[in-house]
Structures are given as structure tokens and as C-alpha cells.
Design a protein around this motif. Structure first.
Motif, PDB file in Angstrom:
ATOM      1  N   GLY A 146       0.911  -1.264   0.099  1.00 22.82           N
ATOM      2  CA  GLY A 146      -0.061   0.063  -0.030  1.00 22.82           C
ATOM      3  C   GLY A 146       0.943   1.091  -0.152  1.00 22.82           C
ATOM      4  N   ALA A 147       0.179   2.418   0.459  1.00 18.01           N
ATOM      5  CA  ALA A 147       0.987   3.767   0.423  1.00 18.01           C
ATOM      6  C   ALA A 147       1.374   4.093   1.741  1.00 18.01           C
ATOM      7  CB  ALA A 147       0.223   5.055  -0.104  1.00 18.01           C
ATOM      8  N   VAL A 148       2.361   4.920   2.039  1.00 19.08           N
ATOM      9  CA  VAL A 148       3.190   5.472   3.157  1.00 19.08           C
ATOM     10  C   VAL A 148       2.874   6.873   3.115  1.00 19.08           C
ATOM     11  CG1 VAL A 148       4.761   5.652   4.638  1.00 19.08           C
ATOM     12  CG2 VAL A 148       4.587   3.784   3.455  1.00 19.08           C
ATOM     13  N   TYR A 149       2.145   7.527   4.147  1.00 18.14           N
ATOM     14  CA  TYR A 149       1.862   8.951   4.317  1.00 18.14           C
ATOM     15  C   TYR A 149       2.563   9.459   5.465  1.00 18.14           C
ATOM     16  CZ  TYR A 149      -1.845   7.733   1.096  1.00 18.14           C
ATOM     17  OH  TYR A 149      -2.433   7.351  -0.102  1.00 18.14           O
ATOM     18  N   LYS A 150       3.147  10.785   5.365  1.00 14.81           N
ATOM     19  CA  LYS A 150       3.548  11.397   6.484  1.00 14.81           C
ATOM     20  C   LYS A 150       2.658  12.015   7.132  1.00 14.81           C
ATOM     21  CE  LYS A 150       6.563  15.303   7.794  1.00 14.81           C
ATOM     22  NZ  LYS A 150       7.576  16.336   7.219  1.00 14.81           N
ATOM     23  N   GLY A 151       2.489  12.246   8.438  1.00 15.02           N
ATOM     24  CA  GLY A 151       1.534  13.103   9.315  1.00 15.02           C
ATOM     25  C   GLY A 151       1.981  13.529  10.473  1.00 15.02           C
ATOM     26  N   GLU A 158       5.824  13.765  14.714  1.00 12.28           N
ATOM     27  CA  GLU A 158       5.826  13.330  13.159  1.00 12.28           C
ATOM     28  C   GLU A 158       5.627  11.740  13.112  1.00 12.28           C
ATOM     29  OE1 GLU A 158       7.741  16.656  10.615  1.00 12.28           O
ATOM     30  OE2 GLU A 158       9.339  15.522  11.815  1.00 12.28           O
ATOM     31  N   ILE A 159       4.809  11.309  12.225  1.00 14.14           N
ATOM     32  CA  ILE A 159       4.693   9.922  12.020  1.00 14.14           C
ATOM     33  C   ILE A 159       4.735   9.475  10.520  1.00 14.14           C
ATOM     34  CG2 ILE A 159       3.419   9.395  14.140  1.00 14.14           C
ATOM     35  CD1 ILE A 159       0.938   9.907  12.499  1.00 14.14           C
ATOM     36  N   ALA A 160       4.825   8.314  10.352  1.00 16.65           N
ATOM     37  CA  ALA A 160       4.652   7.851   9.047  1.00 16.65           C
ATOM     38  C   ALA A 160       3.495   6.617   9.031  1.00 16.65           C
ATOM     39  CB  ALA A 160       6.070   6.997   8.206  1.00 16.65           C
ATOM     40  N   VAL A 161       2.576   6.961   8.114  1.00 16.98           N
ATOM     41  CA  VAL A 161       1.219   6.229   8.382  1.00 16.98           C
ATOM     42  C   VAL A 161       1.393   4.762   7.048  1.00 16.98           C
ATOM     43  CG1 VAL A 161      -1.185   5.961   8.501  1.00 16.98           C
ATOM     44  CG2 VAL A 161       0.082   7.801   9.523  1.00 16.98           C
ATOM     45  N   LYS A 162       1.675   3.798   7.358  1.00 18.42           N
ATOM     46  CA  LYS A 162       1.499   2.618   6.144  1.00 18.42           C
ATOM     47  C   LYS A 162      -0.097   2.177   6.343  1.00 18.42           C
ATOM     48  CE  LYS A 162       4.875  -0.186   6.202  1.00 18.42           C
ATOM     49  NZ  LYS A 162       5.828  -1.051   6.444  1.00 18.42           N
ATOM     50  N   ARG A 163      -0.470   2.420   5.087  1.00 20.05           N
ATOM     51  CA  ARG A 163      -2.042   2.167   4.798  1.00 20.05           C
ATOM     52  C   ARG A 163      -2.010   0.668   3.948  1.00 20.05           C
ATOM     53  NH1 ARG A 163      -6.046   6.310   1.702  1.00 20.05           N
ATOM     54  NH2 ARG A 163      -8.173   5.355   2.362  1.00 20.05           N
ATOM     55  N   LEU A 164      -2.025  -0.181   4.745  1.00 17.92           N
ATOM     56  CA  LEU A 164      -2.182  -1.759   4.303  1.00 17.92           C
ATOM     57  C   LEU A 164      -3.325  -1.651   3.291  1.00 17.92           C
ATOM     58  CD1 LEU A 164      -1.348  -3.799   7.049  1.00 17.92           C
ATOM     59  CD2 LEU A 164       0.294  -3.071   5.511  1.00 17.92           C
ATOM     60  N   SER A 165      -2.897  -2.416   1.931  1.00 21.91           N
ATOM     61  CA  SER A 165      -4.024  -2.611   1.038  1.00 21.91           C
ATOM     62  C   SER A 165      -5.205  -3.510   1.521  1.00 21.91           C
ATOM     63  CB  SER A 165      -3.304  -3.394  -0.176  1.00 21.91           C
ATOM     64  OG  SER A 165      -4.306  -3.843  -1.117  1.00 21.91           O
ATOM     65  N   ARG A 166      -6.532  -3.163   0.989  1.00 14.53           N
ATOM     66  CA  ARG A 166      -7.469  -3.750   1.302  1.00 14.53           C
ATOM     67  C   ARG A 166      -7.480  -5.176   0.816  1.00 14.53           C
ATOM     68  NH1 ARG A 166     -12.596   0.239   1.431  1.00 14.53           N
ATOM     69  NH2 ARG A 166     -11.458   2.087   2.823  1.00 14.53           N
ATOM     70  N   SER A 167      -6.743  -5.408  -0.117  1.00 13.31           N
ATOM     71  CA  SER A 167      -6.755  -6.880  -0.740  1.00 13.31           C
ATOM     72  C   SER A 167      -6.101  -7.923   0.066  1.00 13.31           C
ATOM     73  CB  SER A 167      -6.127  -6.990  -2.093  1.00 13.31           C
ATOM     74  OG  SER A 167      -4.802  -6.469  -1.998  1.00 13.31           O
ATOM     75  N   VAL A 194       4.508   2.924  16.612  1.00 13.17           N
ATOM     76  CA  VAL A 194       3.799   3.837  17.366  1.00 13.17           C
ATOM     77  C   VAL A 194       2.391   3.488  17.607  1.00 13.17           C
ATOM     78  CG1 VAL A 194       3.142   6.616  17.520  1.00 13.17           C
ATOM     79  CG2 VAL A 194       5.425   5.959  16.616  1.00 13.17           C
ATOM     80  N   GLY A 195       1.536   3.127  16.658  1.00 13.66           N
ATOM     81  CA  GLY A 195       0.266   2.744  16.899  1.00 13.66           C
ATOM     82  C   GLY A 195      -0.141   2.134  15.772  1.00 13.66           C
ATOM     83  N   VAL A 196      -1.447   1.708  16.021  1.00 14.35           N
ATOM     84  CA  VAL A 196      -2.291   0.782  14.866  1.00 14.35           C
ATOM     85  C   VAL A 196      -3.880   1.440  14.916  1.00 14.35           C
ATOM     86  CG1 VAL A 196      -2.917  -1.384  14.384  1.00 14.35           C
ATOM     87  CG2 VAL A 196      -1.135  -1.297  15.882  1.00 14.35           C
ATOM     88  N   TYR A 209       8.403   8.625  12.293  1.00 16.62           N
ATOM     89  CA  TYR A 209       9.034   9.435  10.899  1.00 16.62           C
ATOM     90  C   TYR A 209      10.565   9.621  10.739  1.00 16.62           C
ATOM     91  CZ  TYR A 209       9.428  12.843   7.306  1.00 16.62           C
ATOM     92  OH  TYR A 209       9.943  13.308   6.141  1.00 16.62           O
ATOM     93  N   MET A 210      10.939   9.173   9.866  1.00 15.64           N
ATOM     94  CA  MET A 210      12.549   9.199   9.634  1.00 15.64           C
ATOM     95  C   MET A 210      12.855  10.332   8.735  1.00 15.64           C
ATOM     96  SD  MET A 210      14.140   6.906  11.304  1.00 15.64           S
ATOM     97  CE  MET A 210      12.693   7.086  12.463  1.00 15.64           C
ATOM     98  N   PRO A 211      13.287  11.509   9.241  1.00 19.77           N
ATOM     99  CA  PRO A 211      13.532  12.638   8.148  1.00 19.77           C
ATOM    100  C   PRO A 211      14.271  12.460   6.846  1.00 19.77           C
ATOM    101  CG  PRO A 211      13.676  13.247  10.437  1.00 19.77           C
ATOM    102  CD  PRO A 211      13.620  11.650  10.455  1.00 19.77           C
ATOM    103  N   ASN A 212      15.291  11.495   7.201  1.00 23.82           N
ATOM    104  CA  ASN A 212      16.101  11.303   5.801  1.00 23.82           C
ATOM    105  C   ASN A 212      15.672  10.307   5.049  1.00 23.82           C
ATOM    106  OD1 ASN A 212      18.209  13.591   6.167  1.00 23.82           O
ATOM    107  ND2 ASN A 212      19.060  12.485   8.001  1.00 23.82           N
TER     108      ASN A 212
END
Length: 461
Positions: A146-151, A158-167, A194-196, A209-212
């Protein structure tokens, strides 16, 4: 008694040690000293008196009763044992059938463990607000998962959100049990969970979140790669080695990553490396086992030959990937890139040719050529070649790799020639033979992943 009390409706016998009586009505009001089976509803007919020359029926009946009692005393326990054995065997057989058809859990969880995951739950509305409803401007990347978003959380983190595919075919409870493991893995060189969030058919994993970003975004950029001087590069190599040692030997479970590569190693603001996408293999289903898989999923240029060809994986297949990673960091070249039409086009074959010719320093990243210590560069290349040897038994364990990296007095053995992956023909080649990339389990060509799917396998010790 029958000869004397024949056809009597009641009788008594008094003796020194016996008091016998029977009637057609209840005459004893005290508590019984021995509980006997209830009497038959009808009286059995009384047999006629026995002849004088025959054994008294009382004695014969008593002997028969004794024999019957002994036989029952022997037979009943035997029958009980047999029934118990048959029941246990049937249960075990049924359990084996279920185990064969359904993957076994690779570790057990307790109520406390699941509650620890419950404490990490983050509301979906909070994550939508943090990522501006998963806006494209906040997208950091995308892979097979899926996709990863900064939040940005309300607390300012700061966090990185991994949005798992619905498939993904994994259930909520199964996912929660696997997240228990990820939450327990705590190391400075692993990305921290960090969370679920599991709401409205969404499966979201929230990481620090990893800045680099990942190593590849800097290492293979001609301008950004100048930021990585030799001090930062050796720091990254040592950090990855320590993180991999923790996964292999020091964590509660043995974690075999199976997709270690530059895009799966993130850098924080101080360029401290953190391995990501570990412990998430079963999110994508599959038929992996602890030693062999017919579903070879990995990344081109990083897979060990025994894994790509036969589906065999172990800690040594991770060590092969680590060796490739080391050579990439030192040379600044991609493992699957083509650098010369005269060469085989594979980084490993290129490094081996220069190693045998004694011209390895010519392959070093141009930004390091004048500023990096040549002896340390040669040492890293040497260790990298030891990690990518064709025979997994010849590759060092991560504990040994860490010792070799940290010590200047440890003598290193000469590496053997590795197998080279020819990107044009799709074969692994060495001195004598070529290995087509086909699975010996299925007979079909191996399909290697072209995305960033992690295929980590969890193995309990």
C-alpha cells in the motif's frame, strides 16, 4: 437360604456375626452402611432344592460371582485404557490434519500482550486529520503493501502511516497477534511502531517518521550522496549489522527479514539506520514454511542464490543481502545496475573482478575516493564478499560480522567466488554451471517482486 425359606414372604436369620432379614415392606429406618444397586422390580422364581450329591447352589453362585468380579476388575481398566488411547490417537490425527491445512501460529500471545496492542490503537479520525485525509502531498512512497503517508499528531509528533492494501486477506485478530511481536521488538536500529488503527475496513500501521527517508534516496543520488561521508557510511553499516544481529539472535523470536535492501533501511536526523518492514510477512499471506517456500518473493539483486533457485531461506540468506548492502554503501552503486557493456552488468561480478585484480579502490564512490581511509574500505569490501559466498555455510553469522567490523586485529579468510546474477539471461552463473531462476518445488519460473513488499518470516527459537 432357598431350601429353608422357599415361597416365604418374609424371613429372618440371626447368627453371631450375621443378621439377615427380608420382607415385602420397608422395615429398616436407619442409614445403609453399604450402597447397593436398586432391587429388580420383580422377584425371580425360586429354583427347586438341589440333590444331596451336588454342590450347594449358594457355593456355586458365590464362585461364579467371584470369577465374574475378577474378570470385570481386569477387563474394565483394560477397556478404559484402550478407549482413552483410541480417543487420544483420533484427536492427534485430527489436530495434524488441521495443522497441515492451516498455518500454525509462530508464537503465542497472552491477554496482557493483546491488551498492550489495544493500548496502541489510534482513532481513524485522528490519523485522517494528521495526514490531511491521506493527501497526495503527504505521500512518501508506495509498495505492494500500500502507500505510506507523512502525518503530524496533535502532540506534535511526526509519524509515517502505512496504509495496508484492502486486498490483504489477513483477519483483524490475526493481525493483532502479529503486531504483538512487532511491539515487543525494541532496538535503536529498528523502526519503532507508534500505533495501530483497525477501523472501517482500514488497516493502518503508524511508525516513527524518519526525516532522511531511506538510504537509496540519498546513496544513489549524485548530489545527495555527498552528504554521506565515510564516517556516516560506516555508522550506517555498523547500525544495520547490530539491528540484524538483534533480529537473528537477540530478540525473543528469530526474525528472518528476507527483503533487506537500501529502501528498507531508514535514516533518522542523525543518520542512524533503522531497519523497517520486519515481522510483517504474514500480512500478505502465502505458503512460507520455516525453511522452504514455493513462493519466492524478494527484490532483484539482493536474493541469495539458494533462496531464488530452491526457495531455501535462513539467517544466511539475510547475511547475503547484508553483504550486497555493504558493497552498495561503499561503492555507491546499485546491485542491479549495469555499469559497463564489457562487464556482466551485476555489481557482485564487478566487485569480484576488481577484487581479484587488486583494483577495488577504483570502484569506490567518487565522493569517498580522496577522503575515505582506503584500508577500511578494503576491509568492508572483504567482509561483504565473505557474506555473499555461494555456499551458505561459508558465510559468517551476524555475531561474527559485528566482531569483524569492530576489530582491527581479527584476521579475515579469503572469500570464495560468489554466484553472479545475469540480469539479461535470468540465471545465476559460476565457474562451471548456470542456475535458471526456477523453483524446484513448483517447476515454474521464479517471479521476483518488483515492488517493496517485505517478505519477512517469523521463526520461534
Amino acid at each position: 437360604m432357598p431350601p429353608y425359606f422357599s415361597r416365604s414372604q418374609g424371613a429372618r436369620v440371626f447368627a453371631m456375626r450375621c443378621n439377615y432379614r427380608y420382607e415385602l415392606y420397608s422395615f429398616f429406618l436407619g442409614a445403609p452402611m453399604l450402597r447397593l444397586p436398586a432391587p429388580a422390580p420383580a422377584l425371580a422364581p425360586v429354583p427347586p432344592p438341589a440333590p444331596a450329591n451336588m454342590t450347594p447352589p449358594a457355593a456355586t453362585g458365590e464362585r461364579r460371582k467371584n470369577k465374574t468380579g475378577i474378570a470385570l476388575a481386569i477387563a474394565l481398566p483394560v477397556v478404559a485404557v484402550l478407549l482413552t488411547t483410541v480417543t487420544v490417537c483420533l484427536y492427534c490425527r485430527r489436530w495434524r490434519i488441521r495443522s497441515a491445512s492451516k498455518p500454525e501460529p509462530l508464537y503465542s500471545t497472552t491477554t496482557t500482550d493483546v491488551q498492550s496492542i489495544d493500548s496502541l490503537f489510534i482513532d481513524l479520525l485522528t490519523l485522517r486529520a494528521a495526514t490531511d485525509n491521506f493527501a497526495e502531498s503527504n505521500r512518501l512512497g508506495e509498495g505492494g503493501f500500500g502507500a505510506v503517508y507523512k502525518g503530524l499528531l496533535p502532540s506534535g509528533q511526526e509519524i509515517a502511516v502505512k496504509r495496508l492494501s484492502r486486498s490483504s486477506g489477513q483477519g483483524i485478530e490475526e493481525l493483532k497477534n502479529e503486531l504483538v511481536l512487532v511491539a515487543k521488538l525494541q532496538h535503536k536500529n529498528l523502526v519503532r511502531l507508534v500505533g495501530v488503527c483497525l477501523q472501517e475496513h482500514e488497516k493502518l500501521l503508524v511508525y516513527e517518521y524518519m526525516p532522511n527517508r531511506s538510504i537509496d534516496t540519498i546513496l544513489f543520488d549524485s548530489e545527495k550522496s555527498k552528504e554521506l561521508d565515510w564516517g556516516k557510511r560506516i555508522k550506517i553499516i555498523n547500525g544495520i549489522a547490530r539491528g540484524l544481529l538483534y533480529l537473528h539472535e537477540d530478540s525473543q523470536l528469530r526474525i528472518i527479514h528476507r527483503d533487506l535492501k537500501t529502501s528498507n533501511v531508514l535514516l533518522d536526523s542523525d543518520y542512524t539506520p533503522k531497519i523497517s518492514d520486519f515481522g510483517m510477512a504474514r500480512l500478505f499471506g502465502g505458503d512460507q514454511t520455516r525453511e522452504v517456500t514455493s513462493r519466492v518473493v524478494g527484490t532483484y539483486g539482493y536474493m541469495a542464490p539458494e533462496y531464488a533457485i530452491r526457495g531455501h531461506y535462513s539467517m544466511k540468506s539475510d547475511i547475503f543481502s547484508f553483504g550486497i548492502l555493504m558493497l552498495e554503501i561503499v561503492t555507491g552503486r546499485r546491485s542491479s545496475g549495469s555499469f559497463s557493456h564489457d562487464q556482466s552488468g551485476d555489481l557482485l561480478s564487478l566487485v569480484w573482478e576488481h577484487w581479484t585484480m587488486g583494483t577495488v579502490l577504483q570502484l569506490m564512490d567518487p565522493s569517498l575516493a580522496r577522503h575515505g581511509p582506503g584500508n577500511q574500505m578494503l576491509k568492508c569490501v572483504h567482509i561483504g564478499l565473505l557474506c555473499v559466498q555461494d555456499n551458505p555455510a561459508n558465510r559468517p553469522m551476524m555475531s561474527t560480522v559485528n566482531v569483524m567490523l569492530s576489530s582491527n586485529t581479527v584476521s579475515l579468510q579469503a572469500p570464495s567466488k560468489p554466484s553472479f546474477l545475469n540480469p539479461n539471461s535470468g540465471t545465476y552463473s559460476d565457474y562451471s554451471e548456470s542456475y535458471p531462476l526456477t523453483s524446484q518445488l513448483t517447476g515454474r519460473p521464479v517471479v521476483m517482486s518488483v515492488n517493496d513488499v517485505s517478505v519477512t518470516e517469523l521463526e520461534p527459537r
